[in-house]
Design an enzyme around this catalytic site. Structure first.
Site, mmCIF file in Angstrom:
data_model
loop_
_atom_site.group_PDB
_atom_site.id
_atom_site.type_symbol
_atom_site.label_atom_id
_atom_site.label_comp_id
_atom_site.label_asym_id
_atom_site.label_seq_id
_atom_site.Cartn_x
_atom_site.Cartn_y
_atom_site.Cartn_z
ATOM 1 N N ASP A 1 36.875 32.847 43.060
ATOM 2 C CA ASP A 1 37.988 33.927 43.771
ATOM 3 C C ASP A 1 38.546 34.476 42.710
ATOM 4 O O ASP A 1 40.255 34.265 42.785
ATOM 5 C CB ASP A 1 38.575 33.288 45.430
ATOM 6 C CG ASP A 1 38.708 34.488 46.254
ATOM 7 O OD1 ASP A 1 38.150 35.035 46.314
ATOM 8 O OD2 ASP A 1 40.052 34.891 45.720
ATOM 9 N N LYS B 1 37.474 41.317 44.026
ATOM 10 C CA LYS B 1 38.779 42.909 45.222
ATOM 11 C C LYS B 1 38.767 43.657 44.424
ATOM 12 O O LYS B 1 38.956 43.902 42.837
ATOM 13 C CB LYS B 1 39.817 41.686 45.402
ATOM 14 C CG LYS B 1 39.666 39.713 46.161
ATOM 15 C CD LYS B 1 40.502 39.545 47.432
ATOM 16 C CE LYS B 1 40.670 38.003 46.905
ATOM 17 N NZ LYS B 1 40.789 37.498 46.230
ATOM 18 N N TYR C 1 44.333 39.834 40.168
ATOM 19 C CA TYR C 1 44.880 38.833 39.509
ATOM 20 C C TYR C 1 44.751 38.410 38.211
ATOM 21 O O TYR C 1 45.515 37.906 38.124
ATOM 22 C CB TYR C 1 44.160 37.126 39.936
ATOM 23 C CG TYR C 1 44.009 37.554 41.594
ATOM 24 C CD1 TYR C 1 44.760 38.132 43.016
ATOM 25 C CD2 TYR C 1 42.581 36.759 42.697
ATOM 26 C CE1 TYR C 1 44.843 38.189 43.673
ATOM 27 C CE2 TYR C 1 43.272 36.307 43.413
ATOM 28 C CZ TYR C 1 43.793 37.334 44.078
ATOM 29 O OH TYR C 1 43.953 37.276 45.929
ATOM 30 N N HIS D 1 40.938 44.745 49.490
ATOM 31 C CA HIS D 1 41.758 43.607 49.202
ATOM 32 C C HIS D 1 42.985 43.683 50.138
ATOM 33 O O HIS D 1 43.847 42.767 50.664
ATOM 34 C CB HIS D 1 41.977 43.887 47.203
ATOM 35 C CG HIS D 1 43.462 42.962 46.891
ATOM 36 N ND1 HIS D 1 43.156 42.374 45.713
ATOM 37 C CD2 HIS D 1 43.645 41.554 47.590
ATOM 38 C CE1 HIS D 1 43.962 41.364 45.675
ATOM 39 N NE2 HIS D 1 44.233 41.338 46.829
#
Ligand code: A2P
Length: 319
Positions: A49, A84, A54, A117
């Protein structure tokens, strides 16, 4: 995708229930992220994921190439990769670009799952997690979801879904959807069990995926309350398991998928060792009685004259 148990999404695609989370704030060194992912693949993880925000997509991409080079997997098709769409890309005419940028960073031709997201929109310049409230805009759910559907039709995302959506927001999205979301990825752990939302998602055929299943203590929003819970510690000790394993086994027994983040080999291994034992009725009962608290409130998306005037507005009262 052998090894750990899988679930069938409403797209007919299979998703391993255990996934490796890759979010850490402050950011971890890219070499550490990359080597941890290669280790995870070696241990048997097949679901990863990530998200553009990120900043771990490129590391994941390099780790996948390295795993193929080393013969740990035959091809990328053996993995399930989620990414996302960040709020700065949640504009109908910018979604495809967001996905293309993620695919480029990942070095992949498709993602298995692409999620909106967060149910908000930011000006296109806002690419980081540190939200500037002046950049908040209302989300065009209908147009943005239509663009997500196009990503699936083009084969760039095998399944599409959302993250951090309340039941009310899911209902609103479904009113416009041709393709229903396959997944709603939300905060979930023994101290935030999401009972109402899970019921709602089950009714709508949407799979729930648990982020921060250990409480996300290392993330900006997280807390060490889960890993410090005396009640969970008692259960873990009585079972000869760790608190993390009790949390993950509990998530598994709720029928959700779960995405623990670890960049440590021993803990990655420990987090997989949850499929050959069970929590008792009494232990499940004790966990169900734990006081509940959401750690990720989304406060930074609240503004006086904006879309969300309070935290309750974000979650439609599910706080
Ligand atoms: P580390 O990467 O050093 O293992 P969450 O998945 O809820 O976001 O929690 C992630 C946090 O929990 C990270 O700080 C991670 O640190 C830590 N963690 C992951 N697995 C375990 C485990 N089995 N025992 C203790 N801490 C863990």
């Amino acid at each position: 995708m052998s090894g750990t148990p899988v679930t069938n999404l409403n797209t007919g695609r299979k998703m391993p229930l255990l996934g490796m989370g890759t979010a850490a704030f402050p950011l971890a060194a890219t070499e550490l992220v990359e080597s941890s992912i290669v280790t995870a693949i070696e241990l048997g993880y097949r679901h990863f994921d990530t998200a553009s925000v990120y900043e771990t997509e490129a590391s994941l991409g390099r780790a996948i190439s390295e795993a193929i080079r080393r013969g740990l997997i035959g091809s990328r098709d053996e993995l399930f990769v989620t990414s996302k769409l960040w709020c700065g890309y949640a504009h109908p005419d910018f979604v495809l670009q967001g996905l293309h940028e993620s695919l480029k960073d990942l070095g992949l031709g498709y993602v298995d799952l692409y999620l909106i997201h967060f149910p908000a929109c930011l000006k296109r310049t806002q690419k980081s997690f540190l939200v500037n409230k002046d950049n908040l805009l209302p989300l065009d759910v209908k147009g943005t979801w239509a663009a997500m559907e196009e990503c699936q039709r083009l084969g760039l995302a095998r399944s599409i879904g959302v993250s951090n959506f309340s039941c009310k927001k899911l209902t609103g999205l479904l009113a416009h959807a041709t393709i229903p979301p396959a997944v709603n990825q939300v905060e979930m752990h023994p101290l935030w069990q999401q009972r109402k939302l899970r019921e709602c998602c089950t009714e709508k055929g949407i799979h729930v995926s648990a982020y921060s299943p250990l409480g996300g203590k290392e993330c900006l929003w997280g807390s060490s309350a889960v890993m410090d819970s005396v009640e969970l510690k008692d259960i873990a000790q009585a079972k000869g398991k760790s608190i993390a394993q009790v949390c993950l086994r509990w998530a598994f027994e709720q029928g959700v998928s779960f995405l623990p983040k670890s960049f440590n080999k021993d803990r990655l291994k420990e987090n997989m060792e949850i499929f050959d034992w069970k929590l008792s009725e009494e232990e499940l009962q004790k966990i169900s009685q734990l006081p509940q608290q959401r750690f990720f409130t989304g406060e930074k998306f609240v503004s006086e004259d904006g879309l969300f005037k309070s935290v309750a507005d974000i979650w439609d009262g599910e706080v």
